[in-house]
Design an enzyme around this catalytic site. Structure first.
Site, PDB file in Angstrom:
ATOM      1  NE  ARG A   1      38.246  62.039   2.525  1.00 39.90           N
ATOM      2  CZ  ARG A   1      36.644  61.943   4.037  1.00 39.90           C
ATOM      3  NH1 ARG A   1      35.459  62.026   3.983  1.00 39.90           N
ATOM      4  NH2 ARG A   1      36.817  61.543   4.841  1.00 39.90           N
TER       5      ARG A   1
ATOM      6  CE  LYS B   1      29.373  61.169   8.015  1.00 41.31           C
ATOM      7  NZ  LYS B   1      30.505  60.090   7.801  1.00 41.31           N
TER       8      LYS B   1
ATOM      9  NE  ARG C   1      31.602  60.914  14.022  1.00 42.58           N
ATOM     10  CZ  ARG C   1      32.491  61.498  12.550  1.00 42.58           C
ATOM     11  NH1 ARG C   1      30.850  62.370  12.253  1.00 42.58           N
ATOM     12  NH2 ARG C   1      33.250  61.063  11.959  1.00 42.58           N
TER      13      ARG C   1
ATOM     14  NE  ARG D   1      38.083  59.466  10.422  1.00 43.79           N
ATOM     15  CZ  ARG D   1      38.493  59.868   8.902  1.00 43.79           C
ATOM     16  NH1 ARG D   1      39.288  58.646   7.868  1.00 43.79           N
ATOM     17  NH2 ARG D   1      37.619  60.324   8.690  1.00 43.79           N
TER      18      ARG D   1
ATOM     19  NE  ARG E   1      39.608  64.106   6.972  1.00 42.99           N
ATOM     20  CZ  ARG E   1      38.008  63.502   7.757  1.00 42.99           C
ATOM     21  NH1 ARG E   1      37.029  64.553   6.428  1.00 42.99           N
ATOM     22  NH2 ARG E   1      38.263  63.571   8.284  1.00 42.99           N
TER      23      ARG E   1
END
Ligand code: ADP
Ligand code: AMP
Length: 217
Positions: free
Chosen positions: A127, A13, A88, A171, A160
């Site tokens: 990531r 996203k 969300r 998540r 992160r």
């Protein structure tokens, strides 16, 4: 153009929102980025969000909705926006409808980037982000020119904390339980555009622009 980007964590996203925002000259509004800024600045909102974010859970709706409502009031959002990470859950979806109706606006499209779970996990754990300028990389799919160093501002890249495998599982469960029902919510309203997010960044981008264009021709 008023757009929402829907998709699981790691679907791409943020990567796509950056290009779509440039294409349509609209602000990229990422609730995750706004919360992270509050966290790093130690604001009261950051304090309220801290534990939820660390555990991979959703920050309560009242806090999040108020933050988005305030952001949408800024002058740059008047001619449009691309929301990334909001709504969300269905409650937030309904809250967004009210916020837009109050301003006599509506969503033009909801882009749903669909990526299977195994690919999401690989993307999330690989990531790396620049804490200074926010640029995003991937250790395999989009590595920086110099290992661990941001191409843009030369800062050291970090993972992160919520991209560590333990939190990623939470998540993805939160996504399945709370966020995935939004695809049916927007399907019913006739503005869901589903995109195969497993292709290259460029192919996904081209598919999004083509589908949005076809809708407005
Ligand atoms: P999200 O904002 O949905 O959580 P990101 O845009 O940050 O996801 O992408 C997650 C990770 O996957 C990043 O490391 C990014 O570089 C990488 N990525 C994004 N899109 C693709 C793609 N189409 N193919 C391969 N890797 C991708
Ligand atoms: P993201 O950068 O979109 O992956 O979001 C990181 C974290 O910020 C999430 O795991 C949540 O804790 C919080 N967050 C971001 N957007 C929302 C939202 N719309 N509602 C609740 N929490 C959110």
């Amino acid at each position: 153009m008023n757009l929402v980007l829907l998709g699981a964590p790691g679907a791409g996203k943020g990567t796509q929102a950056k290009y779509i925002a440039e294409y349509y000259h609209i602000p990229h509004i990422s609730t995750g980025d706004i919360f992270r800024r509050h966290l790093s600045e130690g604001t009261p909102l950051g304090q309220q969000a801290r534990t939820y974010m660390a555990e991979g859970k959703l920050v309560p709706d009242d806090i999040t909705d108020a933050m988005v409502d305030e952001r949408l009031r800024l002058p740059d959002a008047i001619r449009g926006f691309i929301l990334d990470g909001f709504p969300r859950n269905v409650n937030q979806g309904t809250a967004l409808e009210v916020m837009l109706a109050d301003r006599e606006r509506h969503l033009d499209a909801v882009i749903y980037i669909n990526v299977p779970r195994d690919v999401l996990i690989e993307r999330l754990v690989g990531r790396r982000v620049c804490p200074q300028c926010g640029a995003t990389y991937h250790v395999r799919f989009d590595p920086p020119k110099v290992d661990g160093i941001c191409n843009v501002c030369r800062s050291s890249l970090v993972q992160r904390p919520d991209d560590r495998l333990e939190t990623v599982a939470t998540r993805l469960s939160v996504y399945s339980e709370e966020t995935a029902p939004l695809t049916a919510f927007y399907q019913e309203r006739g503005n869901l555009l589903e995109i195969d997010g497993t292709k290259s960044v460029q192919s996904v981008y081209e598919a999004i622009i083509q589908r949005l264009g076809a809708r407005h021709d």
